[in-house]
Design an enzyme around this catalytic site. Structure first.
Site, PDB file in Angstrom:
ATOM      1  N   TYR A 153      86.141  64.470  50.944  1.00 41.41           N
ATOM      2  CA  TYR A 153      85.566  64.079  49.606  1.00 41.41           C
ATOM      3  C   TYR A 153      86.557  63.735  48.694  1.00 41.41           C
ATOM      4  O   TYR A 153      86.461  62.416  48.074  1.00 41.41           O
ATOM      5  CB  TYR A 153      84.831  65.380  48.943  1.00 41.41           C
ATOM      6  CG  TYR A 153      84.062  65.110  47.734  1.00 41.41           C
ATOM      7  CD1 TYR A 153      82.832  64.407  47.691  1.00 41.41           C
ATOM      8  CD2 TYR A 153      84.392  65.434  46.586  1.00 41.41           C
ATOM      9  CE1 TYR A 153      82.630  64.220  46.389  1.00 41.41           C
ATOM     10  CE2 TYR A 153      83.924  65.687  45.240  1.00 41.41           C
ATOM     11  CZ  TYR A 153      82.738  64.978  45.292  1.00 41.41           C
ATOM     12  OH  TYR A 153      82.066  64.697  44.184  1.00 41.41           O
ATOM     13  N   LYS A 157      87.047  60.044  46.894  1.00 39.76           N
ATOM     14  CA  LYS A 157      87.039  59.830  45.587  1.00 39.76           C
ATOM     15  C   LYS A 157      88.363  59.429  44.816  1.00 39.76           C
ATOM     16  O   LYS A 157      88.325  58.582  43.956  1.00 39.76           O
ATOM     17  CB  LYS A 157      86.670  61.091  44.844  1.00 39.76           C
ATOM     18  CG  LYS A 157      85.306  61.728  45.178  1.00 39.76           C
ATOM     19  CD  LYS A 157      84.171  60.760  44.704  1.00 39.76           C
ATOM     20  CE  LYS A 157      82.762  61.314  44.892  1.00 39.76           C
ATOM     21  NZ  LYS A 157      81.749  60.434  44.431  1.00 39.76           N
TER      22      LYS A 157
END
Ligand code: NAD
Length: 247
Positions: A153, A157
């Protein structure tokens, strides 16, 4: 045309807009006079009830290029080309690196990074021709702080920041801005899924001493879409109560 929509308003598309931050953004943009469409995958529009009043829901999994193309064709047929794109759809598949298999890595990268590439690329052509556009990517404080159990993640991001800044330079001459919001702890299903102990731990890291709401994030997204933000591009705006300040 969707009932209650201003037929003269600019068009906004929010991916993953039937709940959480995406729904907050869609409602806010609708209330500001945009003609709004949202995409959804697993959460049917009926579950959002009256919140989606006047908003066009379109089914679309951002990991499937054909569905993305089909969703844009529907949207352009119903509302016109996209003036404001909010790339919000995202998932987590947490696990420590040693136990994170390829599938967990790949699914997060494919949704949170490549999924954004797909929708941005599709929205961009008409924006270039119109010589106007606003693109807002929803990243996370995790891009800067890191987070144990979230290498997939955090990588996705953080990737959005590089994507936004490179694209901002590519399309600035066409009057298209590309900016990023980096929320901290927002009370949505995503935070609820972490469990109380981890959510409390995250809240304790926020200098302002509280988590935030989809509505507060939506206010910042709406600002980036507005004329007031015409001179902002390549910006990363934290919406995190100070959690990652200085990063
Ligand atoms: P959420 O889980 O409530 O919403 C995520 C949305 O993305 C859902 O509507 C879901 O259907 C959609 N989605 C997921 N995979 C998809 C796919 N393959 N195709 C299409 N849509 C898909 O979570 P949220 O908290 O509202 O998250 C919204 C965004 O904000 C995400 O990108 C998330 O990473 C980011 N974010 C959330 C927080 C937080 O604290 N909640 C913090 C920082 C960043």
């Amino acid at each position: 045309m969707v009932e209650d929509q201003d037929p003269t308003g600019p068009v906004a598309l929010v991916t993953g807009g039937t709940r959480g931050i995406g729904l907050g953004c869609a409602e806010r943009l609708r209330d500001e006079g945009y003609k709004v469409a949202v995409t959804y995958r697993s959460t049917p529009p009926e579950s959002a009830g009256d919140s989606l009043r006047g908003i066009l829901p379109i089914e679309c999994d951002v990991t499937d290029p054909e569905q993305v193309e089909k969703a844009f064709a529907t949207l352009e047929g119903e509302l016109g080309t996209v003036d404001v794109l909010v790339a919000n759809a995202g998932i987590v598949r947490d696990g420590l690196m040693l136990r994170m298999g390829e599938e967990a890595w790949q699914s997060v990268i494919d949704t949170d990074l490549t999924g954004v590439y797909r929708v941005v690329r599709r929205a961009l052509g008409p924006m270039v021709r119109a010589r106007h556009g606003r693109i807002v990517l929803v990243s996370s404080v995790v891009a800067f702080l890191g987070s144990p159990g979230q290498v997939n993640y955090a990588a996705a991001k953080a990737g959005l920041v590089g994507m936004a800044r490179s694209l901002a330079r590519e399309v600035a001459s066409r009057n298209i801005t590309v900016n990023v919001v980096a929320p901290g702890v927002v009370e949505t299903d995503m935070i609820a899924a972490l469990g109380k102990a981890r959510a409390d731990e995250l809240r304790s890291m926020v200098p302002l001493g509280r988590s935030t709401t989809p509505e507060e994030v939506a206010g910042v997204v709406a600002f980036l879409a507005s004329d007031d933000a015409a001179y902002l591009t390549g910006v990363v705006l934290p919406v995190d109560g100070g959690m990652a300040m200085g990063m």
